[in-house]
Design a protein around this motif. Sequence first.
Motif, short mmCIF file in Angstrom:
data_model
loop_
_atom_site.label_atom_id
_atom_site.label_comp_id
_atom_site.label_asym_id
_atom_site.label_seq_id
_atom_site.Cartn_x
_atom_site.Cartn_y
_atom_site.Cartn_z
N VAL A 47 49.86 31.52 61.15
CA VAL A 47 50.24 32.59 60.23
C VAL A 47 51.43 33.37 60.78
N ALA A 48 51.38 33.71 62.07
CA ALA A 48 52.48 34.45 62.67
C ALA A 48 53.77 33.63 62.64
N GLY A 49 53.67 32.35 62.90
CA GLY A 49 54.85 31.48 62.85
C GLY A 49 55.43 31.38 61.46
N ALA A 50 54.57 31.30 60.45
CA ALA A 50 55.05 31.24 59.06
C ALA A 50 55.72 32.56 58.68
N MET A 51 55.14 33.68 59.11
CA MET A 51 55.73 34.99 58.79
C MET A 51 57.08 35.16 59.48
N ILE A 52 57.16 34.75 60.74
CA ILE A 52 58.44 34.88 61.46
C ILE A 52 59.47 33.92 60.86
N ILE B 287 63.63 34.63 60.20
CA ILE B 287 64.67 33.60 60.23
C ILE B 287 65.20 33.35 58.81
N GLY B 288 64.28 33.29 57.84
CA GLY B 288 64.69 33.09 56.46
C GLY B 288 65.13 34.39 55.80
N ASP B 289 65.30 34.33 54.47
CA ASP B 289 65.78 35.49 53.74
C ASP B 289 64.67 36.30 53.10
N GLY B 290 63.43 35.84 53.19
CA GLY B 290 62.34 36.50 52.48
C GLY B 290 61.69 37.62 53.29
N SER B 291 60.68 38.16 52.68
CA SER B 291 59.88 39.21 53.32
C SER B 291 58.70 38.55 54.02
N THR C 277 55.47 31.65 46.65
CA THR C 277 56.33 31.27 47.77
C THR C 277 56.09 29.82 48.16
N TRP C 278 54.84 29.42 48.25
CA TRP C 278 54.51 28.06 48.67
C TRP C 278 54.84 27.05 47.58
N VAL C 279 54.72 27.46 46.31
CA VAL C 279 55.12 26.57 45.22
C VAL C 279 56.63 26.32 45.30
#
Length: 95
Positions: free
Chosen positions: A59-64, A69-73, A82-84
């Motif tokens: 979860v922490a890796g996906a959030m980071i 790194i990405g443009d999202g929140s 988001t996953w779709v």
Amino acid sequence: MANNHEKVNQTSERSEFSNEEAKQTNNKVEEVERRPRNRFIPIWLRLLLVVLLLVASLVAGAMIGYGVIGDGSPGDVFKKETWVKITDIVKKEKK
């Protein structure tokens, strides 16, 4: 000649004595090893902690990855849209 026989007898007595001592110490070690071990944290709890830590790191890796790194929140990781969007991008690139 008597001296040689005395030396032989002394060395044989020493080896017998050391063998007896070794057997006694081996028996003591075996008795110590046979006791069941009292664990501070049971094995099932350790496994559960490992699984929970793996999930938390995922979860922490996906959030980071998505938020920093990405443009999202970072909170958007928990939304289905988001996953779709991510799966649509991955499927589109495969074709």
